[in-house]
Design an enzyme around this catalytic site. Structure first.
Site, short mmCIF file in Angstrom:
data_model
loop_
_atom_site.label_atom_id
_atom_site.label_comp_id
_atom_site.label_asym_id
_atom_site.label_seq_id
_atom_site.Cartn_x
_atom_site.Cartn_y
_atom_site.Cartn_z
CD GLU A 1 68.64 34.46 116.91
OE1 GLU A 1 68.01 33.39 116.80
OE2 GLU A 1 68.62 35.15 117.92
NE ARG B 1 61.03 23.30 131.09
CZ ARG B 1 61.56 22.61 132.10
NH1 ARG B 1 61.88 23.21 133.23
NH2 ARG B 1 61.79 21.31 131.98
CE LYS C 1 66.93 30.63 118.12
NZ LYS C 1 66.75 31.74 119.02
CE LYS D 1 65.43 35.66 116.42
NZ LYS D 1 64.39 34.91 117.10
P1 13P Z 1 64.85 38.08 121.92
O1 13P Z 1 63.90 38.83 121.02
O2 13P Z 1 64.42 38.01 123.34
O3 13P Z 1 66.27 38.49 121.71
O4 13P Z 1 64.76 36.55 121.48
C1 13P Z 1 64.88 36.21 120.16
C2 13P Z 1 65.64 34.96 120.05
O5 13P Z 1 65.18 34.02 119.46
C3 13P Z 1 67.00 34.91 120.64
O6 13P Z 1 67.69 33.79 120.16
#
Ligand code: 13P
Length: 388
Positions: A223, A95, A179, A265
């Site tokens: 988000e 990772r 986020k 987001k």
């Molecule tokens: P994806 O663009 O793969 O959906 O990932 C964005 C993300 O931060 C999901 O929490």
């Protein structure tokens, strides 16, 4: 001769801040809640604006948990002789190496910020690779998902307890934004998801998180991820997005979040994979639905919108974003769409999917060039360049 240091137009909260200014303008505090220090407010607003400006720049999301990262590594098909079982310590090292390779390749002309998992930021200490080239490190703040007892196909997002301390540690390690993702189920009206309870719970969680993130000096990225695995049609997805985002801002306002120092987001509204008409919709239809949702539900004080890709194929996710920005480019006042903030990307899978496959196969040069290629495609899409 006018003194060049005297500003003829007073700066205001809605101007893109001068990123080189060290002290906030004195009158910035006039419209702030008394508990806000103008200094902190100025930094939050500056960071939020830097994540979405100049137009085209966007965010690279690399905040998968170790388990999800493992599934992504394991999902890459290899020749039989290359298959092997890795120990836990080796997987941790993988990772770290993958992130290191990706962060060294991130092109700062297209990418404004990168979202890190706490392990990457704090244990591996990789934030400086990004910060040294002017890319802003951020941190994933949300924890794991727990089914809501009364509606087990919807989820509570854990992580509010002890959050402030974790965010302060992330800031000390170099993060300047955070986020929090909430999943929102979305079916046809008849099948009844999301429930009102889930929508209220997610909005409340995001309001509390965003206030705490700002207290720790981190720009919150809220988000709402409206899922598209079910049977909802496009109109239903628009309705659910609009309702979810409206509720989120109600709760953010209740917690006195400084919206000018925050980002949203969202997902792209779209018909579910089980909706029989999904194939009939073009990126231009998704663009119109998306612009409508944003115009109706995101307050004008929010400096930017950065979409997630949600597992869409990279070409489709970037096409949706390009069609959306092309619509904005063709919208002139008094169209509401001409007044929307920058609409950019905060993609994970759509940006790194191809690169990750090459990295797992041991091809580092190809990994770097694919990350750079997709970063540029995302940037072009956020400028409104529709693929031919
Ligand atoms: P994806 O663009 O793969 O959906 O990932 C964005 C993300 O931060 C999901 O929490």
């Amino acid at each position: 001769m006018p003194d060049s240091k005297v500003e003829s137009v007073p700066p205001n909260l809605f101007a893109v801040p001068d990123l080189t200014s060290e002290l906030p303008p004195l009158h910035l505090d006039v419209f702030l809640q008394p508990y806000w220090s103008p200094h902190v407010a100025h930094e939050l607003i500056t960071t939020a604006n830097s994540l979405v400006n100049p137009r085209g720049k966007g965010i690279y999301a690399t905040d998968e948990s170790p388990n999800v990262m493992q599934a992504l590594f394991d999902g890459v098909p290899l020749n039989n002789h290359e298959e092997r079982v890795w120990s836990e310590a080796e997987n941790r090292e993988r990772r770290k190496k993958w992130r290191e390779c990706a962060y060294k390749a991130v092109p700062s002309e297209y990418i404004s910020g990168v979202i890190l998992y706490a392990e990457t930021l704090i244990d591996f200490g990789l934030g400086p690779i990004l910060a040294d080239k002017g890319v802003i490190p951020g941190v994933r703040a949300n924890g794991e998902l727990m089914p809501i007892p009364s509606s087990p196909s919807e989820f509570i997002v854990e992580g509010l307890d002890g959050l402030l301390g974790r965010l302060q540690a992330a800031r000390a390690a170099g993060a300047r934004f955070s986020k929090w993702r909430v999943p929102i189920a979305c079916t046809s009206k008849e099948r009844g998801l999301p429930t009102q309870t889930a929508l209220e719970l997610q909005a409340e969680t995001l309001g509390r998180y965003a206030a705490m993130s700002q207290k720790a000096g981190l720009v919150p990225i809220v988000e709402p991820d409206v899922e598209f695995s079910e049977d909802a049609d496009l109109a239903r997805s628009v309705e659910v997005h609009e309702k979810a985002i409206t509720l989120i801002y109600e709760r953010m306002k209740a917690y006195n979040v400084l919206l000018e120092g925050s980002i949203i987001k969202p997902s792209f509204p779209q018909p579910g994979l089980k909706n029989q008409n999904r194939g009939q919709y073009k990126p231009e239809d998704i663009a119109l639905a998306t612009a409508t949702v944003i115009a109706r539900s995101v307050p004008g004080s929010v400096p930017g919108v950065a979409f997630l890709s949600g597992g869409l194929p990279p070409a489709l996710a970037t096409h949706y974003l390009a069609a959306l920005n092309a619509l904005i480019n063709s919208s002139k006042p008094p169209s509401l769409f001409s007044r929307l903030p920058p609409l950019t990307f905060s993609f994970g899978r759509a940006l790194q999917g191809d690169a990750l496959k090459e990295w797992v196969k041991g091809n580092e040069n190809e990994t770097r060039s694919l990350l750079q290629k997709w970063s540029k495609v995302c940037w072009q899409s956020a400028c409104g360049v529709v693929p031919s």
